[in-house]
Design a protein around this motif. Structure first.
Motif, PDB file in Angstrom:
ATOM      1  N   GLN A 214      93.157 -10.133  19.250  1.00 51.88           N
ATOM      2  CA  GLN A 214      92.096  -9.517  20.039  1.00 51.88           C
ATOM      3  C   GLN A 214      92.444  -9.523  21.527  1.00 51.88           C
ATOM      4  OE1 GLN A 214      88.323 -11.466  19.587  1.00 51.88           O
ATOM      5  NE2 GLN A 214      87.282 -10.194  21.104  1.00 51.88           N
ATOM      6  N   ILE A 215      93.009 -10.630  22.000  1.00 51.11           N
ATOM      7  CA  ILE A 215      93.395 -10.729  23.406  1.00 51.11           C
ATOM      8  C   ILE A 215      94.489  -9.721  23.732  1.00 51.11           C
ATOM      9  CG2 ILE A 215      94.585 -12.220  25.071  1.00 51.11           C
ATOM     10  CD1 ILE A 215      93.009 -14.561  23.929  1.00 51.11           C
ATOM     11  N   ARG A 216      95.425  -9.523  22.824  1.00 54.13           N
ATOM     12  CA  ARG A 216      96.517  -8.570  23.067  1.00 54.13           C
ATOM     13  C   ARG A 216      95.972  -7.151  23.196  1.00 54.13           C
ATOM     14  NH1 ARG A 216     101.843  -8.998  22.774  1.00 54.13           N
ATOM     15  NH2 ARG A 216     101.619 -11.126  21.970  1.00 54.13           N
ATOM     16  N   VAL A 217      95.031  -6.800  22.355  1.00 56.93           N
ATOM     17  CA  VAL A 217      94.443  -5.451  22.423  1.00 56.93           C
ATOM     18  C   VAL A 217      93.698  -5.252  23.740  1.00 56.93           C
ATOM     19  CG1 VAL A 217      92.699  -3.911  21.424  1.00 56.93           C
ATOM     20  CG2 VAL A 217      94.285  -5.149  19.928  1.00 56.93           C
ATOM     21  N   SER A 218      92.840  -6.215  24.085  1.00 55.35           N
ATOM     22  CA  SER A 218      92.047  -6.075  25.309  1.00 55.35           C
ATOM     23  C   SER A 218      92.926  -6.135  26.556  1.00 55.35           C
ATOM     24  CB  SER A 218      90.969  -7.161  25.366  1.00 55.35           C
ATOM     25  OG  SER A 218      91.542  -8.450  25.392  1.00 55.35           O
ATOM     26  N   THR A 219      93.988  -6.948  26.502  1.00 53.04           N
ATOM     27  CA  THR A 219      94.914  -7.035  27.639  1.00 53.04           C
ATOM     28  C   THR A 219      95.641  -5.717  27.847  1.00 53.04           C
ATOM     29  OG1 THR A 219      95.250  -9.414  27.356  1.00 53.04           O
ATOM     30  CG2 THR A 219      96.961  -8.205  28.530  1.00 53.04           C
TER      31      THR A 219
END
Length: 286
Positions: A214-219
């Motif tokens: 999830q963090i990779r997508v939002s980043t």
């Protein structure tokens, strides 16, 4: 910090005085010169302005945290505590110290040459303006929509920005930084006594790693939204010049120093937020 020493006694021979000065003066002057260069680079990169914006982002984040942690009704003095955590003077001291240590022995002259040039100053001015503009929710949403279209269509400008992102390893570095900050927050909560149900540092680490996707997508979404918006007025030539600089040894060294210094700052902020949150949560339960 410039070191000082006692002045030589008047009765010392002139040759001894000259020899004594040669031992001490040259290193001090060299150190002063390096510090002046670091200060000039810190200013050229507009880091004081960027840190002020990050403080404003932190205050907004603190309000959002209150809604999640306290059911929309923040405890008394919560805002004051968050404001104290995001103290811009302390943030600046942290970043400046680590930044200087990270650049020790590196080619600061080349970094200064680029970021005091017209293309370098244009890049910095646009980045600061875009970061401030994204404090507005409507602007933030619009930038993400525009970036999503550009990424799907793989527009020429998106491809140029992607080259810069890859040259600086912006996605991976930011993901790692976000994971570390989240873990620091959990550690603050754990140390403050708010984490129950058998939560340990190991289980907290597992929870953090569970957020990686999830963090990779939002980043990725945020980085392209920010950079595509920031560099919209920038010419293709200047963007390519910036990417070329980023690929040099000086550019890579600067990028590493910036990530290290800001990641250290965000880890400190996150742990302080976790500790403050846990104290308020525990006090509410009592």
């Amino acid at each position: 910090m410039t070191q000082t020493r006692n002045a030589p006694m008047r009765r010392l021979a002139a040759t001894l005085v000259a020899f004594s000065l040669s031992l001490f003066a040259a290193p001090v002057l060299a150190q002063q010169s390096e510090n002046e260069k670091l200060d000039a680079l810190f200013t050229a990169l507009a880091l004081p302005e960027m840190l002020q914006i990050m403080r404003e982002e932190g205050l907004v984040y603190g309000d959002a945290m209150a809604e999640d942690l306290f059911g929309g009704q923040p405890p008394r003095r919560w805002s004051a505590v968050v404001s104290d955590i995001y103290d811009v003077d302390r943030m600046t001291e942290t970043v400046r110290a680590t930044f200087g240590a990270g650049l020790e022995g590196d080619d600061i002259d080349t970094m200064l040459d680029f970021f005091t040039s017209a293309p370098g100053q244009t890049v910095i001015t646009l980045e600061v303006a875009a970061r401030r503009a994204l404090l507005d929710d409507a602007t933030d949403a619009a930038s993400k929509e525009a970036a999503a279209v550009a990424m799907v269509d793989e527009t020429p400008r998106f491809q140029l920005v992607r080259d810069l992102v890859e040259a600086n390893d912006l996605i991976e570095s930011n993901v790692v930084g976000a994971l570390n900050s989240n873990y620091a927050f959990f550690m603050g909560m754990l140390d403050g006594g708010a984490m129950q149900g058998g939560v340990t540092s190991e289980t907290a680490l597992q929870q953090v790693w569970g957020q990686e996707g999830q963090i990779r997508v939002s980043t990725t979404e945020w980085i392209y939204a920010f950079l595509l918006m920031a560099y919209q007025p920038l010419s293709d030539d200047d963007l390519e010049i910036y990417t070329a600089f980023s690929k040099t040894d000086a550019g890579q060294d600067l990028n590493d120093a910036l990530f290290t210094s800001f990641n250290d700052m965000f880890d400190d902020l996150s742990r302080a937020l976790g500790l403050a949150s846990s104290r308020f949560m525990v006090s509410q339960e009592l």
